[in-house]
Design an enzyme around this catalytic site. Sequence first.
Site, PDB file in Angstrom:
ATOM      1  N   CYS A   1       0.844  -1.196   0.000  1.00 53.20           N
ATOM      2  CA  CYS A   1       0.000   0.000   0.000  1.00 53.20           C
ATOM      3  C   CYS A   1       0.882   1.249   0.000  1.00 53.20           C
ATOM      4  O   CYS A   1       1.359   1.669   1.059  1.00 53.20           O
ATOM      5  CB  CYS A   1      -0.925   0.011   1.217  1.00 53.20           C
ATOM      6  SG  CYS A   1      -1.992   1.472   1.271  1.00 53.20           S
TER       7      CYS A   1
ATOM      8  N   CYS B   1      -0.346   4.140   2.341  1.00 53.32           N
ATOM      9  CA  CYS B   1      -0.135   3.966   3.781  1.00 53.32           C
ATOM     10  C   CYS B   1       1.333   4.155   4.150  1.00 53.32           C
ATOM     11  O   CYS B   1       1.667   4.898   5.065  1.00 53.32           O
ATOM     12  CB  CYS B   1      -0.583   2.572   4.212  1.00 53.32           C
ATOM     13  SG  CYS B   1      -2.336   2.247   4.001  1.00 53.32           S
ATOM     14  N   ASP B   2       2.195   3.425   3.448  1.00 56.18           N
ATOM     15  CA  ASP B   2       3.579   3.315   3.870  1.00 56.18           C
ATOM     16  C   ASP B   2       4.526   4.267   3.156  1.00 56.18           C
ATOM     17  O   ASP B   2       5.678   4.418   3.570  1.00 56.18           O
ATOM     18  CB  ASP B   2       4.064   1.873   3.664  1.00 56.18           C
ATOM     19  CG  ASP B   2       3.215   0.869   4.430  1.00 56.18           C
ATOM     20  OD1 ASP B   2       2.690   1.243   5.494  1.00 56.18           O
ATOM     21  OD2 ASP B   2       3.057  -0.269   3.964  1.00 56.18           O
TER      22      ASP B   2
END
Length: 513
Positions: free
Chosen positions: A340, A343-344
Site C-alpha cells: 500500500c 499507507c507506507d
Amino acid sequence: MLAPELKQQLTAYFKLLEQPVVFSLDAGTSANGDKTKDFLTEVVALDPKLSVKQAVLKRQPSFTVDRAGSDPSGIVFAGVPLGHEFESFVLAVLQVSGHAPKISAAERQQILAIDTDLHFETFASLSCHNCPDVVQALNIMSVLNPHVSHTMIEGGMFQDEATAKNIMAVPTVFLNGKEWHNGRATLAELLAKIDGHEGAVPVDDDVASKLYDVLIIGGGPAAGAAAIYAARKGLATAVVADHLGGQPLETVGIENIPGTDYVTGQQLMDNITAQLTKYHVTQMSGQTVSGITGGAPVHVALQSGATLQSKTVIVATGAHWRQLGVPGEDEFRNKGVAYCPHCDGPLYKGKDVAVVGGGNSGLEAAIDLAGIARHVTVLEFAPAISADAVLQAKASALSNVDLIANAQTTAVLGDGRVTGLQYVDRDTQQSHSLTVDGVFVQIGLVPNTEFVGDSLKLNAHHEITVDRRGATSLAHVFAAGDCTDSAYKQIVIAMGSGATAALSAFADIAFVD
C-alpha cells in the site's frame, strides 16, 4: 495552516464540547514544532472551551489532550493530526471533554476491566486509511481507563525514530516499549489481543441467532451495493466482514465513476457505510467466515465459532494483492516489502524504492511515491508497460521515475530490512540488481475465496463462477464483484454486480416463499 472548510468543520464539532479541554504542548525548536504550535493556536481560537499551555514531553513536537482540571487522559499526538488522522483528533477532543465513545456495552466492560498499566505507541502516516481505526480504538481505551495511555506518532515527522526502530509499514503499535501489532484492527480485535485471544471476535447472541433474508459476506463496494439494494427491498439484511471498506480504502482518488468527477476511496466507502446505517443493515465487522453450507436456510460459519443463518447469501469478498512469490518477500514483509503506497509511502521520504507492476495500480503508485521518495524504479514483467496512456505520460514526465519493461523480479534482498532487489532482463537473460530501501508490489489481485472450499464452483483462477443473475453453483447463494469470474475488475462493475445479486436474492426469496 487550517483550510477554511476545516475550520468550519471544527467550529461545528466544538459546539458539542461538554467540558473545557487543554492541550499541553512541547513544540521543541524545529520547523515541525512551529507547524504543531500553529495548528493548536488555530484550533484553540475556534472555541473558548479550548486552551493550550507549554509542557515537557517525551517527543518534540507533541501535545496531550486533557480535560481541564482533571487527571491526564493519556492521549498524546506526536505530530500534526491532519489527513486521515483529523477524525482521530476530533474524536479524542470530544471524548476527553465528556462525550461517551460509541462502543458496545461489552467493549466498555472489557476496557474498564483492564487492571495493568498499558502504554501504547502507534506509528502512523497521515495518508494511511488503516491507521485511524487503531489510533481511535487505543484513544478510547485511554479515555475510559487510567491504566491505559496512547501516543500517536506521525511516521513522516518522526522518520529518524521510525528508522531506528526498523518500522517500514503502518500502523505499527508498540506496547510498553515492545512491538506488539501491525496492520488494521478494530477495537474488538485489539481488546481480544490484550486478553490473549488474538483473532476471532465474539458475535452478540442476538445478532447470531437471527434468521436473515440476505446475508452478505464482504465489506467492499459490491457488498455495499448489494446490502443497499436488499435493504431497500424491505429484506432483513446483514453484512459480515473482517473490515468494512474493501479495496477502495487503498485508493487515494477515484475518477472513473460516472457522475462523480472525483472521490477518495475512503469517502466513497464512508458514504456507503452511512447508507447501510440509514437502511438499518446489521453490520458485523471483525469477522472471518470459515465456510458455507447449503440448505434452507444457508449456514455461514465464522472463525469465532458462531454460525449465521440466512434465506439467501451473497458472497462479495473481493480480492487481495497478489504476491511476488520470490525469496525475501515473506522475510521482509513490513520491513521494506509493502503493498500500500498510500499507507507506507511517507516512511520512504528521500529514499530509493521500486514498484513491481506496470499496470494502472503500479504507475499510480509510482506517481504518488515520486513526490516522496528520491527515486522510483518501475519493473514490469510484460514486454511493455500496460497502464493507461495518461498514466504512462504522467510517469514518463517525472525526472525521478524510471520505467523498465520485460523485467522479471527474482529476489528481494536485505539484512533485517530491504536493501535491494534482483531482476532478470527477459530478453537478454542478464541479471541486474537495484539498491532500494523499499519494494512496493502492485501485480494484480487474487480473489478472496479460500473459505468456500468445494462448496461453490470455482474456475482455474479460484474465482467464483456465476451466471448472468449472479447465481453460483449452490442454491440460494449468489456472488458479486472481484471474487467472481467477471471479465473486468472495476468499482463500478462490482457495484453493478452487487445490485444484480441483491435483486436475484429478492426474486429467489419471493419464489421460495
